[in-house]
Design an enzyme around this catalytic site. Structure first.
Site, PDB file in Angstrom:
ATOM      1  N   HIS A   1       1.010  -1.457   0.190  1.00  0.00           N
ATOM      2  CA  HIS A   1      -0.404   0.280   0.034  1.00  0.00           C
ATOM      3  C   HIS A   1       1.110   1.214   0.522  1.00  0.00           C
ATOM      4  O   HIS A   1       2.038   1.027   0.612  1.00  0.00           O
ATOM      5  CB  HIS A   1      -0.675   0.002   2.048  1.00  0.00           C
ATOM      6  CG  HIS A   1      -2.123   0.992   1.358  1.00  0.00           C
ATOM      7  ND1 HIS A   1      -1.732   2.445   1.563  1.00  0.00           N
ATOM      8  CD2 HIS A   1      -3.020   0.734   0.973  1.00  0.00           C
ATOM      9  CE1 HIS A   1      -2.712   2.766   1.756  1.00  0.00           C
ATOM     10  NE2 HIS A   1      -3.998   1.997   1.115  1.00  0.00           N
TER      11      HIS A   1
ATOM     12  N   ASP B   1       3.251  -4.641   8.511  1.00  0.00           N
ATOM     13  CA  ASP B   1       1.847  -3.696   8.156  1.00  0.00           C
ATOM     14  C   ASP B   1       0.200  -4.581   8.199  1.00  0.00           C
ATOM     15  O   ASP B   1       0.147  -6.142   7.659  1.00  0.00           O
ATOM     16  CB  ASP B   1       1.290  -2.793   6.591  1.00  0.00           C
ATOM     17  CG  ASP B   1       0.276  -2.282   6.780  1.00  0.00           C
ATOM     18  OD1 ASP B   1      -0.251  -2.626   7.330  1.00  0.00           O
ATOM     19  OD2 ASP B   1       0.167  -1.616   5.869  1.00  0.00           O
TER      20      ASP B   1
ATOM     21  N   GLN C   1      -4.604  -5.583   7.019  1.00  0.00           N
ATOM     22  CA  GLN C   1      -5.015  -5.808   6.120  1.00  0.00           C
ATOM     23  C   GLN C   1      -5.122  -7.276   7.101  1.00  0.00           C
ATOM     24  O   GLN C   1      -5.672  -8.556   6.494  1.00  0.00           O
ATOM     25  CB  GLN C   1      -5.164  -6.422   4.710  1.00  0.00           C
ATOM     26  CG  GLN C   1      -5.305  -5.065   4.228  1.00  0.00           C
ATOM     27  CD  GLN C   1      -6.769  -4.515   3.594  1.00  0.00           C
ATOM     28  OE1 GLN C   1      -7.618  -5.653   4.573  1.00  0.00           O
ATOM     29  NE2 GLN C   1      -7.310  -3.342   3.965  1.00  0.00           N
TER      30      GLN C   1
ATOM     31  N   LYS D   1     -10.403  -0.227  10.215  1.00  0.00           N
ATOM     32  CA  LYS D   1     -10.593  -1.667   9.409  1.00  0.00           C
ATOM     33  C   LYS D   1     -11.015  -3.192  10.485  1.00  0.00           C
ATOM     34  O   LYS D   1     -10.934  -4.129  10.445  1.00  0.00           O
ATOM     35  CB  LYS D   1      -9.175  -2.098   9.472  1.00  0.00           C
ATOM     36  CG  LYS D   1      -8.862  -0.987   7.777  1.00  0.00           C
ATOM     37  CD  LYS D   1      -7.609  -1.384   6.766  1.00  0.00           C
ATOM     38  CE  LYS D   1      -7.493  -0.290   6.073  1.00  0.00           C
ATOM     39  NZ  LYS D   1      -7.928  -0.116   5.003  1.00  0.00           N
TER      40      LYS D   1
ATOM     41  N   CYS E   1      -5.000   1.962  -3.618  1.00  0.00           N
ATOM     42  CA  CYS E   1      -3.792   2.755  -3.363  1.00  0.00           C
ATOM     43  C   CYS E   1      -2.312   1.889  -3.261  1.00  0.00           C
ATOM     44  O   CYS E   1      -1.833   1.845  -2.395  1.00  0.00           O
ATOM     45  CB  CYS E   1      -3.924   3.587  -1.810  1.00  0.00           C
ATOM     46  SG  CYS E   1      -5.036   4.651  -1.576  1.00  0.00           S
TER      47      CYS E   1
END
Ligand code: PLP
Length: 405
Positions: A122, A199, A202, A225, A363
């Protein structure tokens, strides 16, 4: 077992009608919808607890501070950090990465050093490192992926050297849903003394996270999220690293004492939380995690995998539909193109049928470039989605194709 009817009743927005059709929300990777337990907790906070934290000795301020710190403690156990001092509240994933890029970068990155990021990241996990490299005359290097969207381990190993100071990789790719082998990536980086940022934007909402088992140096995610409010996020960092890093921003709350001669910074975690934090957001995060724990992360992971496999099988039968990548491990996301049909056209037609999907580059422009495409249609799942919704998507896609044929 997931009690889907009960769960769907917790999410009022799922009853929304879009152009007279029942909403089918398949854009959970962008943001998740919120359960009543979270929505009402925010109203309850403002109605009964609201006051600025860490400031007053009065009842409300102590109560608000108590809830804020309870949330930190909850995040600590949720991700299995060693100490709650390792949990920093931020605005979200982007803010957490920028904090590390500035603060870790200030202390540990010099001219000629190298930072490695996966080529499908991303933009949030590319641009802050690019800016850091420009400031410090360091070098940003991309880790290549294969046609299945998986990191090519041999290539990654070749890139590692004593110059590598940091590796930044998503646990799950937002563009393709690929679950990267983060444990291996971390182990290999550590052999060269490099630190690793994972990261988790997700992954945190889809399966359980153990930062000690992963042995990552930093782990970041966004509250919105994971069923909490927007504007709250988390940076986990190993205590020994965070304590060596300079503050990112100056202001109230991040100090022990201030004088014009010398300011003494607060200990962790407050050193990194300048100004009034989003304490209501932190409360919503506490409630969101409690909500997920009540359902069970294992149950969520199993149900979402079943949904994704069902969708994968159904969508694969549509002629001209090409799913990008076929990684061994994939979570919550299917990204595809439709032959000769622009993703925006498809997205707009699906929208008229009440189906919300993501279209475009997600993105992740370099990721699209890697696969020689302008963008994809992305469906991303939550445990409140159903197989019936996937059938609606399937029929919707067939209609899109018919319209163009
Ligand atoms: N990283 C990944 C993998 C993401 O999917 C996202 C958002 O979609 C981000 C970072 C940025 O998150 P935020 O916009 O919440 O800061």
């Amino acid at each position: 077992m997931i009690d889907i009817n009960k769960i769907r009743n917790d999410f009022p927005i799922l009853n929304t009608k879009v152009y007279g059709r029942q909403l089918v929300y398949l854009d959970n990777g962008a943001t998740s919808q919120k359960p009543l337990q979270v929505i009402s907790s925010v109203a309850e906070f403002y109605s009964t607890i609201n006051s600025n934290i860490h400031r007053g000795v009065h009842y409300l301020s102590s109560k608000a501070t108590e809830e804020y710190e309870k949330s930190r403690e909850k995040v600590k156990t949720f991700i299995n950090a060693k100490s709650s001092a390792e949990v920093i509240f931020t605005k979200g994933t982007t803010d957490s990465i920028n904090l590390v890029a500035f603060s870790f970068g200030e202390k540990f990155i010099s001219e000629g050093d190298e930072i490695l990021v996966c080529e499908t990241e991303h933009h949030s996990n590319i641009v802050p490192w690019q800016m850091l490299c420009e400031r410090k005359r360091a070098k940003l290097i991309k880790i290549p992926v294969d046609n299945n969207t998986e990191i090519i381990m041999e290539e990654y190993e070749k890139l590692l050297s004593s110059k590598t100071k940091l590796v930044a990789v998503a646990q799950v790719s937002n563009a393709f849903g690929t679950i990267h082998s983060t444990e291996k990536i971390i182990e290999k980086a550590h052999k060269f003394g490099a630190k690793v940022l994972i990261d988790g934007a997700q992954s945190i909402q889809h399966f359980s996270t153990d930062v000690q088992k992963l042995d990552c140096d930093f782990y970041v995610f966004s509250g919105h999220k994971i069923y909490a409010e927007t504007g709250i996020g988390v940076l986990f960092g190993k205590g020994e690293l965070l304590s060596q890093m300079p503050p990112y921003q100056g202001g109230g709350d991040m100090i022990n004492s201030v004088s014009f001669e010398k300011t003494e910074y607060a200990e962790l975690p407050l050193k990194f939380e300048a100004g009034t934090s989003n304490y209501v957001g932190a409360y919503s995060l506490l409630k969101a995690i409690e909500y997920l724990e009540n359902i069970g992360l294992k149950e969520i992971a199993e149900y979402e995998t079943e949904l994704k496999n069902y969708a994968f099988e159904k969508l694969s039968t549509i002629p001209g539909l090409e799913i990008i990548g076929n990684p061994k491990n994939n979570s919550g996301v299917i990204s595809f193109t439709l032959k000769d049909i622009h993703f925006y056209d498809a997205g707009m037609i699906l929208d008229k049928m009440g189906i919300a999907v993501r279209t475009g580059t997600h993105c992740a422009e370099p990721a699209m470039k890697r696969f020689n495409i302008l963008g994809t249609i992305r469906v991303s799942f939550s445990f409140y989605n159903t197989k019936e919704e996937i059938d609606i998507l399937y029929n919707g896609l067939l209609k899109v194709k018919q319209m163009f044929e």
